[in-house]
Design a protein around this motif. Sequence first.
Motif, short mmCIF file in Angstrom:
data_model
loop_
_atom_site.label_atom_id
_atom_site.label_comp_id
_atom_site.label_asym_id
_atom_site.label_seq_id
_atom_site.Cartn_x
_atom_site.Cartn_y
_atom_site.Cartn_z
N GLY A 715 0.79 -1.22 0.00
CA GLY A 715 0.00 0.00 0.00
C GLY A 715 0.82 1.27 0.00
N GLU A 716 2.15 1.16 -0.01
CA GLU A 716 2.97 2.36 -0.03
C GLU A 716 2.74 3.12 -1.35
OE1 GLU A 716 7.12 0.28 -1.62
OE2 GLU A 716 7.02 1.15 0.38
N VAL A 717 2.89 4.44 -1.29
CA VAL A 717 2.66 5.30 -2.45
C VAL A 717 3.97 5.99 -2.80
CG1 VAL A 717 1.40 7.30 -3.33
CG2 VAL A 717 0.25 5.66 -1.83
N SER A 718 4.38 5.88 -4.05
CA SER A 718 5.58 6.58 -4.51
C SER A 718 5.24 8.03 -4.77
CB SER A 718 6.12 5.92 -5.78
OG SER A 718 7.20 6.68 -6.29
N TYR A 724 8.72 7.65 -0.55
CA TYR A 724 7.50 6.85 -0.43
C TYR A 724 6.72 7.31 0.81
CZ TYR A 724 9.36 3.66 -3.93
OH TYR A 724 9.84 3.13 -5.09
N TYR A 725 5.42 7.06 0.76
CA TYR A 725 4.54 7.36 1.89
C TYR A 725 3.66 6.14 2.13
CZ TYR A 725 0.76 9.47 4.63
OH TYR A 725 -0.16 9.75 5.61
N LEU A 726 3.50 5.77 3.40
CA LEU A 726 2.72 4.58 3.74
C LEU A 726 1.70 4.91 4.81
CD1 LEU A 726 2.17 1.52 3.54
CD2 LEU A 726 4.00 1.16 5.22
N GLN A 727 0.44 4.58 4.52
CA GLN A 727 -0.64 4.66 5.51
C GLN A 727 -1.36 3.32 5.50
OE1 GLN A 727 -3.65 7.68 4.85
NE2 GLN A 727 -4.19 7.72 7.03
N PHE A 728 -1.60 2.76 6.70
CA PHE A 728 -2.20 1.43 6.80
C PHE A 728 -3.72 1.50 6.62
CE2 PHE A 728 1.59 1.27 9.63
CZ PHE A 728 2.36 0.45 8.81
N PRO A 729 -4.34 0.36 6.31
CA PRO A 729 -5.81 0.37 6.12
C PRO A 729 -6.57 0.87 7.34
CG PRO A 729 -4.86 -1.65 5.23
CD PRO A 729 -3.74 -0.94 5.94
N SER A 780 3.80 -3.82 13.40
CA SER A 780 3.03 -4.37 12.28
C SER A 780 1.81 -3.47 12.09
CB SER A 780 2.58 -5.81 12.57
OG SER A 780 1.44 -5.83 13.42
N PRO A 781 1.11 -3.62 10.97
CA PRO A 781 -0.11 -2.81 10.79
C PRO A 781 -1.16 -3.09 11.85
CG PRO A 781 0.61 -3.74 8.70
CD PRO A 781 1.45 -4.38 9.75
N SER A 782 -1.15 -4.28 12.44
CA SER A 782 -2.18 -4.63 13.43
C SER A 782 -1.66 -4.57 14.85
CB SER A 782 -2.72 -6.04 13.14
OG SER A 782 -1.69 -7.01 13.21
N PHE A 783 -0.37 -4.21 15.03
CA PHE A 783 0.12 -4.11 16.43
C PHE A 783 -0.57 -3.00 17.19
CE2 PHE A 783 3.42 -3.11 19.66
CZ PHE A 783 3.29 -4.28 20.38
N PRO A 784 -0.83 -1.80 16.74
CA PRO A 784 -0.50 -1.27 15.43
C PRO A 784 0.54 -0.16 15.54
CG PRO A 784 -2.45 -0.19 16.26
CD PRO A 784 -1.93 -1.08 17.37
N PHE A 785 1.37 0.06 14.49
CA PHE A 785 2.23 1.24 14.46
C PHE A 785 1.35 2.48 14.61
CE2 PHE A 785 4.75 4.60 12.58
CZ PHE A 785 6.02 4.32 13.02
N PRO A 786 1.73 3.49 15.42
CA PRO A 786 3.03 3.78 16.00
C PRO A 786 3.34 3.13 17.35
CG PRO A 786 1.54 5.58 16.44
CD PRO A 786 0.78 4.61 15.59
N PHE A 787 2.69 2.03 17.68
CA PHE A 787 3.11 1.24 18.82
C PHE A 787 4.23 0.33 18.38
CE2 PHE A 787 -1.25 2.40 19.83
CZ PHE A 787 -1.11 2.89 21.12
N LEU A 788 5.27 0.24 19.18
CA LEU A 788 6.46 -0.54 18.87
C LEU A 788 6.78 -1.42 20.07
CD1 LEU A 788 8.63 2.47 17.67
CD2 LEU A 788 7.55 0.83 16.15
#
Length: 827
Positions: A715-718, A724-729, A780-788
Motif C-alpha cells: 500500500g505504499e505510495v511513490s 514513499y509514503y505509507l498509511q495502513f488500512p 506491524s499494521p495490526s500491532f499497530p504502528f506507532p506502537f512498537l
Amino acid sequence: MLSGFVLSLFLFLTLSQADSRSSAINKNSDSRGQTGTLQRMIVENGMVTLDLDLDRLNADGSLAAKVVQLRFAVAANSFFNILVFNDLLRGPEQGSMALVPQYSTELPSRLTASINQLVVEKLPSSEKVDLAIRDAKTGFTFFNIEGHQYDYDANGQLLNIQNGRLLISEDFANALGRPSDVGSRVGKISISAKMQPIEVTQLVNGEPKSMVMPALHVPHVPLPGTTPGPDVIVGDLPAVQQFGSAGTQVGVAVATTSCNAGTIDLDWFQLPNTDHPVIPQNLYRMSGGADNTERFEQIGQSWLKHAFTALTQNVCGFGCNGVGGSHLGSGCSDPYSASLNGGQTGIGSRAWVNPFTGAFPSTANNHSGHSHDGVSHRVRVEMDDLNQNLNPGATYFAEAQYVTPHEYTWCQAHPGECNMYNNVSYRQFSVTGTASFTFSPLGSTVWRQPAFMAWTGTTLNQIEPDPGNDGLWFMAYKVTNPAKGVWHYEYALYNENLDRAIQSFSVPLGPGVNITNIGFHAPPQEPGWPNDGTFNNQGFSSAPWTVTQAADSITWNSETFAQNQNANAIRWGTLYNFRFDADQPPEKANATVGYFKTGSPTTVGIDGPSPGGESPTPTPTATATATATFTPTATATATATATATFTPTPIPTATFTPTPTPTFTPTPTPTATHTPTATPTATRTPTPTPTATHTPTPAPTATATPSSHPAFFSGEVSLGNGVYYLQFPNGNVFGYYAYLSDPRFIYHFDMGFEYWFDANDGHSGIYFYDFASNHFFYTSPSFPFPFLYDFSLNTVLYYFPDPNRPGHYTANPRYFYNFATGQIITM
C-alpha cells in the motif's frame, strides 16, 4: 555504498565493544581481517540462581550462614547480547536479561519491592564491574557481580556464567543503612541460558559479504497473549499466609497473580459492576500410606475475592500490551497479595456465583449485619490438619481459580474461543508449626490444572454432564494393596465449575465382597452469615454424607435439594473423598454419580471390587428446579472520545494530555471487536493522507527503488524522487521514507536510518534495527504502528506524532511513551 559503510561501521563498533574483563572469555586474535561466521546472539530462555546468605545480608550477627536459593526464569528473548565468531565466544555486549521469580522468600523489604522487575545487566566497559543486578524500572543497583566465568557451548548454543560473587552495591548498602558494607560478599550467582542468533554475518578477510537476520523463536511476537479471545489464568501463587485463628481453626489466605493469556482485553469492572472475576482459594493435603500418597484431601476453602483495578505487569511473560484499570490487558498480569485476598471485607460468598456463567448480583459482597473473627471468610482450616506433629511427611498444595463472566459471554458469541476451563492453578508449599503456621513455596506454580492432578499414581476422568449449559467435574481414584488380601480404594470427586453440584456417589460391589474402614471427607464450610446467598442465610451444611451399604453397592449421599437447599453437596471449587478397604482386588466397573440441583445421574468408569457387575441403582434423587441464577447483561462498550494531545517542548519534561496513563487496544485479528471503556485511550489524531504533490524537506539523495517487499509495506505510495509514503488500512500512518541502495535499509524522515527484515509471523510484521538508539523494534499494521515493541527495553513504546506536521512523527528529539514505566522518554 552507504549501506556497506554503515554495516561495516556497525560491525566494527560491536566487535570493539565485545571486550570483557572476565578472564574466561576466549581471547583469540581479532576477527577483523579473518574469514568466518560472526553471530550476534540473544537469550532465548534461561535460568538464574542466586544463593544468598541472609545472615550476611541482614547483618544479624549470627556466625552460622543461612543460605536461601532464589530461582528466576529469564524472560524470553532478553537482549543480553553475545558475539560468537567461528563458534568461539568473543564476549558479551551491553544489554540485560529480565528475571521472572519462580518463588518467593523473606528478603529485605527494599529487595522484595523490586523482586518482579530485576534484571542482570551487562555494564559498559567504563564501569568498574562487568555485571550487576538492578531494578529495571528505577535503575537501583542491588548487587555488583565479580569473579564470574563465561562458558559457551556452540553445539547446544548454551551460555553459562558461573562462580559470580554477589557484592552489596553502594545503592543497596545506603538503603540498608550500612554504607560501610559496600562490596561485602553476600552470595553467588549462576546463569544458564539458551541463546539464539539474531544476526549472522559472513566475513571474508574482515569484510562483511552477507548477513542474515534469522527469525526469533517467538510465536506471535506482536500479539501479547497467545489464545484467541479473553483467557484469564492463575499465573502464580507466590505465597500462603496465616492471618488469624478461632477455636480449633486458623484463617489462611493465598496470594494470586492473574495473567491474561488471551488476545482480547479481559473485563475487570469492579463492584457494583458485575463484570469482573472472582477468586476462590483452596488448600489440600496429600498423605497416608507407606509413601504418604494414599489420599488427596481438601482441607480448606475460602470465600471469593472480587477483582478490582487491574495492573499492567508481565509476570507470565506473555508481553503485556499496557492496558489496565477496568481491563486486564492482553498478555498482562495483576498481582493480589495474601493480605489482600485475606481482607475479610473484600471477599464475598461463593453461594452468590454461578461458576459456569460467572454471573452474580451486585450485592455479592455485603458484610453488613455481622462481624468477623480470625478465620471468617478466609481459607478455613483445622489446626490438626496442618499440625506437623500429627501429619509427618504430608504434602500440601494451594490452589486458586478465576471465574469471570466475560469468558462465558465471549464463548457464547465465539464458540471456537472458549477459555472457561483452564482457570485453575496450584503450587506445592511446605508447612511448619503446630498451632501457628508458616508456609514456604516449593517449585513453580503449575498452570491451568487443579491441585488434585498432583495426586501421585491416580487415574482421572473428566465429566461434562451438559456441554454448553453447565461446567465439568473430575473423578480421581487410586487403589493400593497395603497388606496381603487387603485393597484400599480411594476416590476423590472434584467439582471445577459445575453449578448443579453433586449429591450422591455409588460404587458397585461384586458378590461376596467384604468392605471395612468406610470413610468420607469434606472441607469445612463457612457458618451462616447475613447476606451470604445461602437459603435463609443459614450457610451450607457440614453434615457428613450418609452411607448406605447394600449387597451389590455402597452409596454415599447428602440430603437432596428438596430436603435442604443448603445440604452439603459437592459444590464448585471443592473436592470430597470416599474410601473403604475390601478383600477383593480391583476390576473395571462403573460408578454412578447423582446431581443436586438438576439433571439425571451419570455413570463413570472406575476401579472397584466388582467382577464387572451392573452399575448400582442409587437412591432416587428428587429433581428440583435450579435456583435462579444471575445472567450478566453485556456491558455497553463505547469508544472513548478523548484524544491525547502531545505537546513536545525543548526540555525532557515534555508532557501530554490527558491523564491517566494512556492505554491502547491491539487489534490481533480483523474480527476483534472488544473496546475497553473505562480508561480513555491515548490515540493519534487522524491525519489526512498526503497528496502526491507533497514533497518532504530535505529530500534524501538515495534514489533506489525496492526490489522486494514484506507485506508490511503493502500500500505504499511513490511520491517521486525516491520518496514513499505509507498509511495502513486502519488509518495509522507509517510516514515518509526512502530506500537506500540496499532496499533493506531505509531512511525514515522522522526516525532516521533503519534496517528492516520480515518477521514472517502471519501479521505483516517487521523487525527493524534503529541506528539512532541501537535498539531492535517490532511493529506491524495490526500491532499497530506507532506502537512498537522494544526488545532492548522489553516493553511497548508509543511513538508520538508531531502535531505541527501532519503525517510526521516527533524528531530531534523523538518522543516515546514507555508503558513499563509510565514515562515519556526520548531516543
